[in-house]
Design a protein around this motif. Structure first.
Motif, PDB file in Angstrom:
ATOM      1  N   ALA A 167      29.256  49.006  37.939  1.00 12.94           N
ATOM      2  CA  ALA A 167      29.030  47.948  39.251  1.00 12.94           C
ATOM      3  C   ALA A 167      29.764  46.560  38.982  1.00 12.94           C
ATOM      4  CB  ALA A 167      27.562  47.841  39.609  1.00 12.94           C
ATOM      5  N   GLN A 168      29.590  46.042  37.778  1.00 13.82           N
ATOM      6  CA  GLN A 168      30.070  44.801  37.502  1.00 13.82           C
ATOM      7  C   GLN A 168      31.473  44.954  37.437  1.00 13.82           C
ATOM      8  OE1 GLN A 168      28.301  42.836  34.214  1.00 13.82           O
ATOM      9  NE2 GLN A 168      26.464  42.732  35.015  1.00 13.82           N
ATOM     10  N   LEU A 169      32.124  46.136  36.784  1.00 17.12           N
ATOM     11  CA  LEU A 169      33.405  46.269  36.562  1.00 17.12           C
ATOM     12  C   LEU A 169      34.223  46.562  37.836  1.00 17.12           C
ATOM     13  CD1 LEU A 169      35.752  46.961  34.873  1.00 17.12           C
ATOM     14  CD2 LEU A 169      34.940  49.370  34.397  1.00 17.12           C
ATOM     15  N   GLN A 170      33.441  47.293  38.887  1.00 20.21           N
ATOM     16  CA  GLN A 170      33.984  47.426  40.141  1.00 20.21           C
ATOM     17  C   GLN A 170      34.200  46.300  40.733  1.00 20.21           C
ATOM     18  OE1 GLN A 170      31.541  50.440  41.999  1.00 20.21           O
ATOM     19  NE2 GLN A 170      32.374  52.182  40.726  1.00 20.21           N
ATOM     20  N   GLN A 171      33.057  45.490  40.639  1.00 21.10           N
ATOM     21  CA  GLN A 171      33.081  44.158  41.511  1.00 21.10           C
ATOM     22  C   GLN A 171      34.142  43.259  40.741  1.00 21.10           C
ATOM     23  OE1 GLN A 171      29.417  42.241  41.036  1.00 21.10           O
ATOM     24  NE2 GLN A 171      28.359  43.699  42.304  1.00 21.10           N
ATOM     25  N   ARG A 172      34.495  43.363  39.517  1.00 16.04           N
ATOM     26  CA  ARG A 172      35.573  42.559  38.939  1.00 16.04           C
ATOM     27  C   ARG A 172      36.887  43.234  39.343  1.00 16.04           C
ATOM     28  NH1 ARG A 172      33.365  40.429  32.931  1.00 16.04           N
ATOM     29  NH2 ARG A 172      31.459  39.428  33.857  1.00 16.04           N
ATOM     30  N   ASP A 173      36.840  44.369  39.462  1.00 15.00           N
ATOM     31  CA  ASP A 173      38.099  45.115  39.945  1.00 15.00           C
ATOM     32  C   ASP A 173      38.441  44.805  41.207  1.00 15.00           C
ATOM     33  OD1 ASP A 173      38.453  46.303  37.528  1.00 15.00           O
ATOM     34  OD2 ASP A 173      37.706  48.186  37.920  1.00 15.00           O
ATOM     35  N   ALA A 174      37.473  44.624  42.121  1.00 11.25           N
ATOM     36  CA  ALA A 174      37.671  44.256  43.565  1.00 11.25           C
ATOM     37  C   ALA A 174      38.318  42.815  43.497  1.00 11.25           C
ATOM     38  CB  ALA A 174      36.380  44.414  44.417  1.00 11.25           C
ATOM     39  N   GLU A 175      37.706  41.934  42.867  1.00 10.32           N
ATOM     40  CA  GLU A 175      38.017  40.560  42.687  1.00 10.32           C
ATOM     41  C   GLU A 175      39.446  40.392  42.222  1.00 10.32           C
ATOM     42  OE1 GLU A 175      37.896  36.319  43.087  1.00 10.32           O
ATOM     43  OE2 GLU A 175      36.517  37.951  43.676  1.00 10.32           O
ATOM     44  N   LEU A 176      39.928  41.243  41.255  1.00 11.80           N
ATOM     45  CA  LEU A 176      41.158  41.152  40.595  1.00 11.80           C
ATOM     46  C   LEU A 176      42.103  41.811  41.755  1.00 11.80           C
ATOM     47  CD1 LEU A 176      40.888  42.357  36.968  1.00 11.80           C
ATOM     48  CD2 LEU A 176      41.373  40.090  37.750  1.00 11.80           C
ATOM     49  N   GLU A 177      41.814  42.745  42.367  1.00 16.09           N
ATOM     50  CA  GLU A 177      42.442  43.378  43.391  1.00 16.09           C
ATOM     51  C   GLU A 177      42.805  42.024  44.481  1.00 16.09           C
ATOM     52  OE1 GLU A 177      40.990  47.034  44.813  1.00 16.09           O
ATOM     53  OE2 GLU A 177      41.415  48.083  43.045  1.00 16.09           O
ATOM     54  N   ARG A 178      41.617  41.531  44.993  1.00 14.83           N
ATOM     55  CA  ARG A 178      41.662  40.553  45.902  1.00 14.83           C
ATOM     56  C   ARG A 178      42.564  39.410  45.359  1.00 14.83           C
ATOM     57  NH1 ARG A 178      39.947  35.828  46.992  1.00 14.83           N
ATOM     58  NH2 ARG A 178      38.687  35.743  45.076  1.00 14.83           N
ATOM     59  N   GLN A 179      42.496  38.905  44.209  1.00 14.95           N
ATOM     60  CA  GLN A 179      43.508  37.885  43.611  1.00 14.95           C
ATOM     61  C   GLN A 179      44.836  38.479  43.557  1.00 14.95           C
ATOM     62  OE1 GLN A 179      41.456  36.516  39.940  1.00 14.95           O
ATOM     63  NE2 GLN A 179      39.701  35.680  40.972  1.00 14.95           N
ATOM     64  N   GLY A 180      45.009  39.685  43.183  1.00 10.97           N
ATOM     65  CA  GLY A 180      46.192  40.315  43.082  1.00 10.97           C
ATOM     66  C   GLY A 180      46.979  40.375  44.475  1.00 10.97           C
TER      67      GLY A 180
ATOM     68  N   LEU B 194      52.252  27.903  41.971  1.00 13.64           N
ATOM     69  CA  LEU B 194      52.260  29.208  41.950  1.00 13.64           C
ATOM     70  C   LEU B 194      52.223  29.811  40.373  1.00 13.64           C
ATOM     71  CD1 LEU B 194      54.261  30.299  45.014  1.00 13.64           C
ATOM     72  CD2 LEU B 194      51.529  30.311  44.911  1.00 13.64           C
ATOM     73  N   GLN B 195      53.074  29.177  39.869  1.00  8.11           N
ATOM     74  CA  GLN B 195      53.379  29.705  38.391  1.00  8.11           C
ATOM     75  C   GLN B 195      51.970  29.320  37.613  1.00  8.11           C
ATOM     76  OE1 GLN B 195      56.918  27.720  37.280  1.00  8.11           O
ATOM     77  NE2 GLN B 195      58.369  29.246  38.012  1.00  8.11           N
ATOM     78  N   HIS B 196      51.656  28.043  37.924  1.00 13.16           N
ATOM     79  CA  HIS B 196      50.088  27.635  37.077  1.00 13.16           C
ATOM     80  C   HIS B 196      49.214  28.371  37.533  1.00 13.16           C
ATOM     81  CE1 HIS B 196      47.252  25.297  35.346  1.00 13.16           C
ATOM     82  NE2 HIS B 196      46.371  25.137  36.625  1.00 13.16           N
ATOM     83  N   ARG B 197      49.149  29.105  39.057  1.00  7.64           N
ATOM     84  CA  ARG B 197      48.167  29.906  39.446  1.00  7.64           C
ATOM     85  C   ARG B 197      48.428  31.404  38.950  1.00  7.64           C
ATOM     86  NH1 ARG B 197      45.362  30.168  44.349  1.00  7.64           N
ATOM     87  NH2 ARG B 197      43.601  31.777  44.240  1.00  7.64           N
ATOM     88  N   LEU B 198      49.438  31.753  38.644  1.00  8.46           N
ATOM     89  CA  LEU B 198      49.793  32.976  38.083  1.00  8.46           C
ATOM     90  C   LEU B 198      49.385  33.015  36.706  1.00  8.46           C
ATOM     91  CD1 LEU B 198      50.993  35.874  38.266  1.00  8.46           C
ATOM     92  CD2 LEU B 198      53.289  34.883  37.856  1.00  8.46           C
ATOM     93  N   ALA B 199      49.803  31.997  35.956  1.00  9.30           N
ATOM     94  CA  ALA B 199      49.249  31.910  34.645  1.00  9.30           C
ATOM     95  C   ALA B 199      47.705  31.914  34.419  1.00  9.30           C
ATOM     96  CB  ALA B 199      49.882  30.517  33.968  1.00  9.30           C
ATOM     97  N   ARG B 200      47.280  31.192  35.207  1.00  3.62           N
ATOM     98  CA  ARG B 200      45.694  31.359  35.236  1.00  3.62           C
ATOM     99  C   ARG B 200      45.048  32.713  35.575  1.00  3.62           C
ATOM    100  NH1 ARG B 200      41.502  29.085  32.802  1.00  3.62           N
ATOM    101  NH2 ARG B 200      39.680  28.971  33.817  1.00  3.62           N
ATOM    102  N   LEU B 201      45.614  33.121  36.489  1.00  4.83           N
ATOM    103  CA  LEU B 201      45.145  34.628  36.933  1.00  4.83           C
ATOM    104  C   LEU B 201      45.344  35.457  35.843  1.00  4.83           C
ATOM    105  CD1 LEU B 201      46.291  34.853  40.588  1.00  4.83           C
ATOM    106  CD2 LEU B 201      43.900  34.570  39.844  1.00  4.83           C
ATOM    107  N   SER B 202      46.614  35.277  35.183  1.00  2.00           N
ATOM    108  CA  SER B 202      46.850  36.283  33.969  1.00  2.00           C
ATOM    109  C   SER B 202      45.934  36.001  32.936  1.00  2.00           C
ATOM    110  CB  SER B 202      48.210  36.132  33.519  1.00  2.00           C
ATOM    111  OG  SER B 202      49.256  36.066  34.477  1.00  2.00           O
ATOM    112  N   GLU B 203      45.680  34.564  32.613  1.00  2.00           N
ATOM    113  CA  GLU B 203      44.485  34.542  31.614  1.00  2.00           C
ATOM    114  C   GLU B 203      43.333  35.028  32.076  1.00  2.00           C
ATOM    115  OE1 GLU B 203      44.693  30.558  31.203  1.00  2.00           O
ATOM    116  OE2 GLU B 203      46.427  30.072  30.218  1.00  2.00           O
ATOM    117  N   VAL B 204      42.893  34.858  33.160  1.00  2.39           N
ATOM    118  CA  VAL B 204      41.675  35.612  33.611  1.00  2.39           C
ATOM    119  C   VAL B 204      41.715  37.183  33.605  1.00  2.39           C
ATOM    120  CG1 VAL B 204      40.070  35.885  35.608  1.00  2.39           C
ATOM    121  CG2 VAL B 204      41.029  33.614  35.077  1.00  2.39           C
ATOM    122  N   SER B 205      42.780  37.805  33.965  1.00  2.00           N
ATOM    123  CA  SER B 205      42.862  39.118  33.829  1.00  2.00           C
ATOM    124  C   SER B 205      42.835  39.578  32.383  1.00  2.00           C
ATOM    125  CB  SER B 205      44.192  39.385  34.583  1.00  2.00           C
ATOM    126  OG  SER B 205      44.309  40.811  34.624  1.00  2.00           O
ATOM    127  N   GLU B 206      43.754  38.936  31.583  1.00  2.00           N
ATOM    128  CA  GLU B 206      43.357  39.421  30.147  1.00  2.00           C
ATOM    129  C   GLU B 206      42.360  39.187  29.471  1.00  2.00           C
ATOM    130  OE1 GLU B 206      46.560  37.049  28.255  1.00  2.00           O
ATOM    131  OE2 GLU B 206      48.190  38.117  29.040  1.00  2.00           O
TER     132      GLU B 206
END
Length: 610
Positions: free
Chosen positions: A232-245, A444-456
């Protein structure tokens, strides 16, 4: 040598395959129990035909173990045996009939006899051995044996059919095989008491195993709940990642649109610059033309001034000549008056007057000639004056044109200044938009780097949780399989017999590689134990692999019914999994596990298929 194999039903004829292969034959076991039933002679590519039968008592016991009724099993065996004999009698030259028991008991002697009959040479390994015939254990064995013998005694044709089979069979061993007899009542009672004691021990062990299984089930339920929560946590995080993506995608699209607008503005600015450059070139050309026209205008003005001065000079000369002409006219009138008075007053001086008149006429002629010359000069001067006036008018018109051109140049210069101001404003706005776009791009680059770090980070966390979950599932299925194997095997003579049979199955298979096992598990080599026994007693419970072609843990995880059956995973694959189409390794195509057996068949499988 290619051999076509035909056998009676409910026979362990699969054990003949490795024996024939070890002899150097290429056996064809397709439809081994049915192909000879046809009335027509089947066509197949083989140099010889090997027909084999198992005694009806053993065949009926094996059929009852599979859930078939004894009388129906015996009748089917008799029908197949008759067809087998009919085929043998029709093809004696190319067909051999043998008893499977003789091959199982003395495979080397049987191989030599068969080779002598076929006139071939065989080299069977000294260590070659065949597994024992499959049958029930203990009390079940005695029960099946008594029931099978009772069924045989009630059948009328069985003795004559057995006599024909023995007469047609190739004698593989020197000592005839003893027929299977029934157990005595005392032996059956003693065996029953032993089985009862063993059943009591097994029941006690089963209770302990049940408790252990309950504990494992509780642990499994806890792990399942934790796994569900993690999913369930993974699904929530996947949804969050999809939203952020999706947000990142929208921002990237906005950035792309801004980039396209910026490119369009740059192109527009470039076009404006080119247009401005062309206008500037035209203005410079017009400015040069204006300067040239101004120089011409100055030259014309100078020439006009000179002409005006000349005109004024000539006007002054003309005025002077006019004054002189008027003076001469006045003098002439005075002279005429004087002459008229002199003519009236003096007639005597006619000669002198005539002379004077001649002189005067000459003077008048001279004056008239001078007057005509002056008139012609005046006409000439008038013409020159008219020409100068026309030239002055042309120069004036040219000056007017130059003034209009100069006004037009002034308007063009004002328009050029306005265009330059507009261009400067556009350049400033473009620089501002470029700075804003660059700032937005950096954001946007900073945001993308931050999102990439969070995703990794979340991917690493998810990978760690998946590894933990896989390790927990691995430990759970190994513990479950070990508990069921311990409860199934039991202790004492029954456990040793089951271990021996499992040992024979594994030793006859190429899936267990002794050298590979000792090389990958040096602790087994240092302990000096038999690798097969170590795998049966502890290796499979620890998740060790018998060789590169069989994965113990994957087999248990993929086929959960094997983990609860209490059978060693490799033994299960050799005895059942191979025929059911199961896969020994993740790299091979795997079929789903078959439907679990019914409770009665499952109990028989767990208690009697050791």
């Amino acid at each position: 040598m290619k051999i076509k194999l035909g056998v009676t039903p409910n026979s362990d004829w699969q054990n003949l395959m490795p024996w024939l292969q070890a002899m150097g034959c290429q056996p064809d076991g397709a439809n081994a129990t049915t192909w000879y039933l046809s009335n027509d002679t089947p066509e197949f590519e083989a140099e010889g035909v090997l027909l084999a039968y198992q005694p009806p008592a053993l065949a009926v016991q094996h059929a009852m173990q599979q859930g078939e009724k004894p009388e129906a099993a015996l009748q089917r065996w008799c029908d197949h045996a008759k067809r087998l004999l009919a085929y043998f009698k029709a093809h004696r030259n190319t067909t051999v009939l043998i008893d499977i028991r003789a091959v199982m008991q003395v495979p080397h002697e049987a191989a030599n006899s068969l080779a002598n009959h076929w006139h071939v040479t065989v080299d069977l390994p000294e260590t070659f051995d065949l597994p024992a015939l499959l049958h029930a254990e203990g009390l079940n064995q005695a029960f099946y044996q008594m029931l099978a013998l009772q069924t045989l005694q009630q059948h009328r044709e069985i003795k004559g059919l057995l006599a024909q089979l023995e007469a047609c069979s190739l004698p593989l061993i020197a000592t005839p095989l003893e027929p299977q007899g029934a157990l005595s009542a005392d032996a059956f009672y003693e065996q029953w008491q032993a089985e009862q004691q063993l059943s009591f021990e097994q029941a006690r062990q089963a209770v302990a195993t049940t408790r252990a299984l309950d504990t494992l089930q509780e642990q499994h339920d806890a792990l399942s709940q934790e796994t569900s929560a993690l999913k369930a946590q993974l699904q929530q995080r996947d949804a969050e990642l999809e939203r952020q993506g999706a947000q990142l995608t929208r921002e990237q699209q906005a950035y792309a649109q801004a980039s396209r607008r910026h490119a369009a503005q740059e192109e527009e600015s470039h076009l404006l610059l080119e247009q401005l450059h062309r206008v500037q070139v035209e203005l410079e050309q017009m400015h040069h033309q204006c300067q040239e026209q101004q120089r011409c205008h100055k030259a014309l003005a100078t020439e006009k001034a000179d002409l005006e001065k000349q005109l004024e000079t000539r006007d002054a000369d003309l005025a002077q000549l006019s004054k002189q002409w008027h003076t001469w006219q006045a003098d002439l009138e005075q002279l005429r008056n004087v002459l008229e008075e002199q003519q009236k007053a003096s007639d005597q001086a006619a000669q002198r007057a005539s002379d004077a008149e001649k002189a005067y006429q000459q003077h008048i002629t001279q004056l008239e000639t001078g007057h005509q010359s002056m008139a012609s000069q005046k006409a000439t001067l008038d013409k020159q004056l008219e020409s100068q006036k026309a030239t002055i008018q042309q120069q004036a018109s040219r000056l007017d044109m130059l003034e209009s051109v100069e006004e037009e140049n002034t308007l063009l210069l004002e328009q050029l200044h306005r265009v330059q101001e507009e261009l400067e404003r556009v350049v400033v706005e473009r620089q501002q938009r470029e700075a804003a776009a660059a700032q937005e791009c950096r954001f946007l680059q900073h945001r993308l780097a931050r999102l990439s770090e969070v995703s990794e980070s979340r991917a690493r966390e998810l990978s760690a949780r998946q590894q933990q979950q896989q390790q927990a599932e691995r430990d759970h299925v190994l513990a479950l399989s070990a508990a069921h194997q311990k409860g199934r095997r039991g202790e004492g003579r029954h456990a040793r017999r089951a271990l021996k049979q499992d040992y024979q199955h594994i030793a006859a298979s190429s899936l267990f590689d002794r050298d590979w096992y000792l090389r990958h598990y040096p602790d087994v080599a240092e302990a000096g134990v038999d690798p097969i026994k170590h795998y049966l007693k502890a290796g499979a419970q620890e998740g060790r692999q018998p060789g590169p072609e069989f994965d113990t843990v994957w087999y248990l995880l993929h086929y959960r019914d094997v983990a609860t059956s209490g059978v060693n995973p490799l033994v299960h694959f050799l005895r059942f999994g191979y025929r059911e189409g199961r896969s020994p390794h993740s790299s091979y195509p795997a079929l789903p596990a078959p439907e679990p057996p019914a409770d009665e068949a499952r109990a028989e499988f767990v208690n009697g298929q050791g």
